[in-house]
Design an enzyme around this catalytic site. Structure first.
Site, PDB file in Angstrom:
ATOM      1  N   GLY A 245       0.812  -1.219   0.000  1.00 30.80           N
ATOM      2  CA  GLY A 245       0.000   0.000   0.000  1.00 30.80           C
ATOM      3  C   GLY A 245       0.846   1.269   0.000  1.00 30.80           C
TER       4      GLY A 245
ATOM      5  CB  SER B  72      -8.032  -5.939  -0.691  1.00 30.70           C
ATOM      6  OG  SER B  72      -7.459  -5.234   0.393  1.00 30.70           O
TER       7      SER B  72
ATOM      8  CG  PHE C 200       1.941  -0.096   7.218  1.00 30.96           C
ATOM      9  CD1 PHE C 200       1.964   1.240   7.591  1.00 30.96           C
ATOM     10  CD2 PHE C 200       3.126  -0.814   7.228  1.00 30.96           C
ATOM     11  CE1 PHE C 200       3.152   1.853   7.960  1.00 30.96           C
ATOM     12  CE2 PHE C 200       4.317  -0.210   7.604  1.00 30.96           C
ATOM     13  CZ  PHE C 200       4.334   1.120   7.972  1.00 30.96           C
TER      14      PHE C 200
ATOM     15  CB  SER D 270      -6.273   7.397  11.898  1.00 27.43           C
ATOM     16  OG  SER D 270      -6.839   8.560  11.354  1.00 27.43           O
ATOM     17  CB  ALA D 271      -5.330  12.535  13.452  1.00 26.59           C
TER      18      ALA D 271
ATOM     19  CE1 TYR E  99      -9.184   3.496   8.590  1.00 25.39           C
ATOM     20  CE2 TYR E  99      -9.624   5.796   9.111  1.00 25.39           C
ATOM     21  CZ  TYR E  99      -8.724   4.774   8.869  1.00 25.39           C
ATOM     22  OH  TYR E  99      -7.374   5.035   8.924  1.00 25.39           O
TER      23      TYR E  99
ATOM     24  CE  LYS F 288      -6.581   2.399  11.000  1.00 23.99           C
ATOM     25  NZ  LYS F 288      -5.555   1.403  10.724  1.00 23.99           N
TER      26      LYS F 288
ATOM     27  CE1 TYR G 159       1.151   5.990  11.021  1.00 23.52           C
ATOM     28  CE2 TYR G 159      -0.130   5.519   9.053  1.00 23.52           C
ATOM     29  CZ  TYR G 159       0.816   5.146   9.984  1.00 23.52           C
ATOM     30  OH  TYR G 159       1.421   3.924   9.858  1.00 23.52           O
TER      31      TYR G 159
ATOM     32  NE  ARG H 155     -14.862  14.734   3.371  1.00 22.36           N
ATOM     33  CZ  ARG H 155     -13.616  14.394   3.053  1.00 22.36           C
ATOM     34  NH1 ARG H 155     -13.357  13.797   1.903  1.00 22.36           N
ATOM     35  NH2 ARG H 155     -12.608  14.660   3.862  1.00 22.36           N
TER      36      ARG H 155
ATOM     37  N   GLY I 266     -19.597  14.805   8.258  1.00 21.71           N
ATOM     38  CA  GLY I 266     -18.614  14.186   9.145  1.00 21.71           C
ATOM     39  C   GLY I 266     -17.290  14.922   9.221  1.00 21.71           C
TER      40      GLY I 266
HETATM   41  P1  NAD Z   1      -3.440   1.434   1.605  1.00 19.65           P
HETATM   42  O1  NAD Z   1      -4.821   0.992   1.348  1.00 19.65           O
HETATM   43  O2  NAD Z   1      -2.662   2.037   0.490  1.00 19.65           O
HETATM   44  O3  NAD Z   1      -2.579   0.234   2.226  1.00 19.65           O
HETATM   45  C1  NAD Z   1      -3.151  -0.750   3.051  1.00 19.65           C
HETATM   46  C2  NAD Z   1      -2.765  -2.102   2.487  1.00 19.65           C
HETATM   47  O4  NAD Z   1      -3.320  -3.136   3.290  1.00 19.65           O
HETATM   48  C3  NAD Z   1      -3.290  -2.315   1.060  1.00 19.65           C
HETATM   49  O5  NAD Z   1      -2.208  -2.650   0.217  1.00 19.65           O
HETATM   50  C4  NAD Z   1      -4.278  -3.464   1.195  1.00 19.65           C
HETATM   51  O6  NAD Z   1      -4.299  -4.299   0.051  1.00 19.65           O
HETATM   52  C5  NAD Z   1      -3.771  -4.180   2.436  1.00 19.65           C
HETATM   53  N1  NAD Z   1      -4.771  -4.949   3.190  1.00 19.65           N
HETATM   54  C6  NAD Z   1      -5.986  -4.529   3.608  1.00 19.65           C
HETATM   55  N2  NAD Z   1      -6.601  -5.503   4.274  1.00 19.65           N
HETATM   56  C7  NAD Z   1      -5.755  -6.568   4.306  1.00 19.65           C
HETATM   57  C8  NAD Z   1      -5.826  -7.875   4.853  1.00 19.65           C
HETATM   58  N3  NAD Z   1      -6.915  -8.313   5.497  1.00 19.65           N
HETATM   59  N4  NAD Z   1      -4.782  -8.705   4.679  1.00 19.65           N
HETATM   60  C9  NAD Z   1      -3.683  -8.296   4.003  1.00 19.65           C
HETATM   61  N5  NAD Z   1      -3.560  -7.080   3.463  1.00 19.65           N
HETATM   62  C10 NAD Z   1      -4.590  -6.216   3.614  1.00 19.65           C
HETATM   63  O7  NAD Z   1      -3.482   2.447   2.846  1.00 19.65           O
HETATM   64  P2  NAD Z   1      -2.341   3.373   3.427  1.00 19.65           P
HETATM   65  O8  NAD Z   1      -2.711   4.776   3.139  1.00 19.65           O
HETATM   66  O9  NAD Z   1      -1.026   2.872   3.051  1.00 19.65           O
HETATM   67  O10 NAD Z   1      -2.587   3.158   4.988  1.00 19.65           O
HETATM   68  C11 NAD Z   1      -1.852   2.228   5.747  1.00 19.65           C
HETATM   69  C12 NAD Z   1      -2.410   2.181   7.155  1.00 19.65           C
HETATM   70  O11 NAD Z   1      -2.354   3.479   7.726  1.00 19.65           O
HETATM   71  C13 NAD Z   1      -3.879   1.746   7.217  1.00 19.65           C
HETATM   72  O12 NAD Z   1      -4.044   0.941   8.369  1.00 19.65           O
HETATM   73  C14 NAD Z   1      -4.618   3.060   7.374  1.00 19.65           C
HETATM   74  O13 NAD Z   1      -5.838   2.906   8.026  1.00 19.65           O
HETATM   75  C15 NAD Z   1      -3.636   3.859   8.212  1.00 19.65           C
HETATM   76  N6  NAD Z   1      -3.799   5.317   8.049  1.00 19.65           N
HETATM   77  C16 NAD Z   1      -3.709   5.859   6.786  1.00 19.65           C
HETATM   78  C17 NAD Z   1      -3.892   7.222   6.634  1.00 19.65           C
HETATM   79  C18 NAD Z   1      -3.840   7.863   5.270  1.00 19.65           C
HETATM   80  O14 NAD Z   1      -4.256   9.011   5.148  1.00 19.65           O
HETATM   81  N7  NAD Z   1      -3.321   7.226   4.243  1.00 19.65           N
HETATM   82  C19 NAD Z   1      -4.152   8.032   7.751  1.00 19.65           C
HETATM   83  C20 NAD Z   1      -4.230   7.444   9.003  1.00 19.65           C
HETATM   84  C21 NAD Z   1      -4.038   6.067   9.143  1.00 19.65           C
HETATM   85  C1  UD1 Z   2      -9.338  11.860   5.994  1.00 20.16           C
HETATM   86  C2  UD1 Z   2     -10.201  10.765   6.552  1.00 20.16           C
HETATM   87  C3  UD1 Z   2      -9.815  10.511   7.996  1.00 20.16           C
HETATM   88  C4  UD1 Z   2      -8.336  10.233   8.123  1.00 20.16           C
HETATM   89  C5  UD1 Z   2      -7.581  11.428   7.553  1.00 20.16           C
HETATM   90  C6  UD1 Z   2      -6.088  11.227   7.607  1.00 20.16           C
HETATM   91  C7  UD1 Z   2     -12.269  11.018   5.266  1.00 20.16           C
HETATM   92  C8  UD1 Z   2     -13.682  11.479   5.296  1.00 20.16           C
HETATM   93  N1  UD1 Z   2     -11.586  11.184   6.433  1.00 20.16           N
HETATM   94  O1  UD1 Z   2      -9.739  13.034   6.618  1.00 20.16           O
HETATM   95  O2  UD1 Z   2     -10.522   9.421   8.523  1.00 20.16           O
HETATM   96  O3  UD1 Z   2      -7.975  10.057   9.474  1.00 20.16           O
HETATM   97  O4  UD1 Z   2      -7.970  11.598   6.185  1.00 20.16           O
HETATM   98  O5  UD1 Z   2      -5.665  10.503   6.550  1.00 20.16           O
HETATM   99  O6  UD1 Z   2     -11.781  10.480   4.286  1.00 20.16           O
HETATM  100  N2  UD1 Z   2     -11.454  18.330   0.847  1.00 20.16           N
HETATM  101  C9  UD1 Z   2     -12.043  19.091  -0.132  1.00 20.16           C
HETATM  102  N3  UD1 Z   2     -12.333  18.514  -1.333  1.00 20.16           N
HETATM  103  C10 UD1 Z   2     -12.036  17.206  -1.602  1.00 20.16           C
HETATM  104  C11 UD1 Z   2     -11.397  16.428  -0.600  1.00 20.16           C
HETATM  105  C12 UD1 Z   2     -11.141  17.028   0.609  1.00 20.16           C
HETATM  106  O7  UD1 Z   2     -12.320  20.267   0.076  1.00 20.16           O
HETATM  107  O8  UD1 Z   2     -12.334  16.730  -2.716  1.00 20.16           O
HETATM  108  C13 UD1 Z   2     -11.104  18.967   2.138  1.00 20.16           C
HETATM  109  C14 UD1 Z   2     -11.753  18.316   3.350  1.00 20.16           C
HETATM  110  O9  UD1 Z   2     -12.996  18.894   3.615  1.00 20.16           O
HETATM  111  C15 UD1 Z   2     -10.698  18.614   4.425  1.00 20.16           C
HETATM  112  C16 UD1 Z   2      -9.373  18.608   3.673  1.00 20.16           C
HETATM  113  O10 UD1 Z   2      -9.722  18.809   2.297  1.00 20.16           O
HETATM  114  O11 UD1 Z   2     -10.900  19.906   4.960  1.00 20.16           O
HETATM  115  C17 UD1 Z   2      -8.617  17.308   3.787  1.00 20.16           C
HETATM  116  O12 UD1 Z   2      -9.483  16.232   3.419  1.00 20.16           O
HETATM  117  P1  UD1 Z   2      -8.981  14.715   3.338  1.00 20.16           P
HETATM  118  O13 UD1 Z   2      -7.757  14.649   2.509  1.00 20.16           O
HETATM  119  O14 UD1 Z   2     -10.135  13.884   2.943  1.00 20.16           O
HETATM  120  O15 UD1 Z   2      -8.522  14.389   4.839  1.00 20.16           O
HETATM  121  P2  UD1 Z   2      -9.367  14.470   6.201  1.00 20.16           P
HETATM  122  O16 UD1 Z   2     -10.646  15.151   6.028  1.00 20.16           O
HETATM  123  O17 UD1 Z   2      -8.464  15.032   7.226  1.00 20.16           O
END
Ligand code: NAD
Ligand code: UD1
Length: 336
Positions: free
Chosen positions: A10, A34, A80, A124-125, A148, A152, A176, A291, A293
């Site tokens: 991922g 996935s 992850f 996650s935050a 979701y 967490k 994060y 949006r 939530g």
């Molecule tokens: P991502 O979807 O790119 O990576 C997650 C990976 O996990 C994917 O490759 C997916 O195929 C794999 N996966 C999911 N379910 C699985 C399972 N049951 N078995 C094996 N593999 C599985 O997401 P990411 O952005 O890289 O996020 C990584 C982690 O960080 C996640 O747990 C996510 O919730 C957390 N996180 C992400 C963000 C963000 O903004 N990207 C913010 C806060 C927390």
């Molecule tokens: C998202 C996730 C949250 C996760 C966080 C950190 C959603 C609803 N929430 O929140 O669970 O913890 O990322 O990865 O996905 N925005 C626009 N137009 C868009 C997209 C976003 O204006 O098309 C705005 C949003 O209103 C927000 C900001 O951009 O103010 C950031 O949005 P986004 O990237 O989705 O992150 P979070 O809302 O922080």
């Protein structure tokens, strides 16, 4: 040292894999693909010039996990793997609870069975809900508004209980803020399937002409320009925080939670203008309603991570925009 990286195909896991390999760790990656493509694994090998085993296993498949743990002597696990789309989690909550929570319980069970008790967990935050004030530190009250986020928070609580039951576990929970950017090579990055939910991938897709214009969700928040403010952090900084956490686990017992953010908030309009400046691309946008939530303002107090882990984010918003754009430009359709 051999580290098991779950979800290593991922967005964040692939960057963590690069960082681990470059710091001399051996890794084994497990991912059910996935929400990712096998190509990201190949590109991690290409960037680092190092080979490593990859298994397309699902964390829900306990027998496969057992086989894996029987084949390697893991020192620690970076976890992850999980589903992460907020909107989707509202539509299919049972899948989210099953995948994220049962997957984590399976992982912890097999770790316990094989005596591997060092874990770095991706939280996650989102667990701070709508905070009363900013910057947010780790002692703030926790609350969630969607399945979701609840997975967490539940996993955090499960890990706390696990540690209470057996204090030989060493666990870091990393919360994060908003990871964006990509590896400087432009070979790995975030590759969302379908319409991006998050702001930066949406902006880069507008810039490359895949989407007409950005919708800005609300300009009536109590922020300096009315649009939502977030703590954007470069994914490479974020994964460096994981290596610091890993080192910390070698030296310390217990369970600790850390914010991984920069401590600075930027608005949606800030992101658009910085992105345009870096790329010389106009980003057409329209203001629409909030949006559901969403919260107005969210940024970290990252002092605990700096004090205890010795980690601090280094890269600024310009670098985040530059690297996100390089990735998008070199890979207009992501890995597909
Ligand atoms: P991502 O979807 O790119 O990576 C997650 C990976 O996990 C994917 O490759 C997916 O195929 C794999 N996966 C999911 N379910 C699985 C399972 N049951 N078995 C094996 N593999 C599985 O997401 P990411 O952005 O890289 O996020 C990584 C982690 O960080 C996640 O747990 C996510 O919730 C957390 N996180 C992400 C963000 C963000 O903004 N990207 C913010 C806060 C927390
Ligand atoms: C998202 C996730 C949250 C996760 C966080 C950190 C959603 C609803 N929430 O929140 O669970 O913890 O990322 O990865 O996905 N925005 C626009 N137009 C868009 C997209 C976003 O204006 O098309 C705005 C949003 O209103 C927000 C900001 O951009 O103010 C950031 O949005 P986004 O990237 O989705 O992150 P979070 O809302 O922080």
């Amino acid at each position: 040292m051999t580290i098991l990286v779950t979800g290593g195909a991922g967005f964040i896991g692939s960057h963590a894999s690069v960082e681990l390999l470059e710091k001399g760790y051996d890794i084994v990656v497990v991912d059910n693909l996935s929400n990712s493509e096998i190509d990201s694994i190949n590109r991690v090998k290409e960037i680092t010039g190092k080979d490593f085993p990859f298994y397309q296993y699902d964390l829900l498949d306990y027998e496969s996990l057992k086989k894996l743990f029987a084949s390697y002597n893991f020192d620690a696990v970076m976890h992850f793997a999980g589903l992460k789309a907020v909107g989707e989690s509202v539509e299919i909550p049972l899948e989210y609870y099953h995948n994220n929570i049962t997957g984590t319980i399976n992982l912890c069970n097999v770790m316990k069975e094989f005596g591997v008790k060092k874990l770095v967990f991706s939280s996650s935050a989102t667990v701070y809900g709508n905070p009363d004030q900013v910057p947010i530190d780790e002692t703030f009250p926790l609350s969630v508004t969607n399945p979701y986020g609840r997975t967490k928070l539940m996993i955090e609580e499960i890990l706390q209980d696990l540690y209470k039951s057996d204090q030989s576990w060493r666990i870091t929970i990393l919360r994060y803020f908003n990871p964006i950017g990509a590896h400087e090579s432009g070979r790995i990055g975030e590759s969302p399937k379908g319409i991006p939910n998050n702001l930066m991938p949406y902006i880069t897709q507008v810039a490359i002409g895949k989407r007409k214009k950005l919708q800005v969700f609300g300009n009536d928040y109590e922020t300096y320009d009315g649009t939502g403010v977030r703590d954007y952090i470069h994914v490479v900084d974020l994964v460096k925080g994981h290596l610091s956490a890993l080192q910390y686990l070698d030296e310390h017992e217990g369970i600790e939670t850390f914010n991984l953010g920069t401590g600075t908030g930027y608005s949606v309009l800030d992101l658009i203008s910085n992105f345009s400046e870096v790329t010389t691309k106009e980003i057409p946008y329209e203001i629409v309603g909030r949006r559901s939530g969403d919260i107005g303002i969210c940024y970290a107090n990252p002092e605990k991570a700096e004090k205890i882990l010795g980690w601090r984010a280094e890269k600024d918003l310009i670098e985040m925009c530059k690297d996100s754009w390089k990735w998008q430009l070199n890979n207009p359709n992501g890995y597909q």
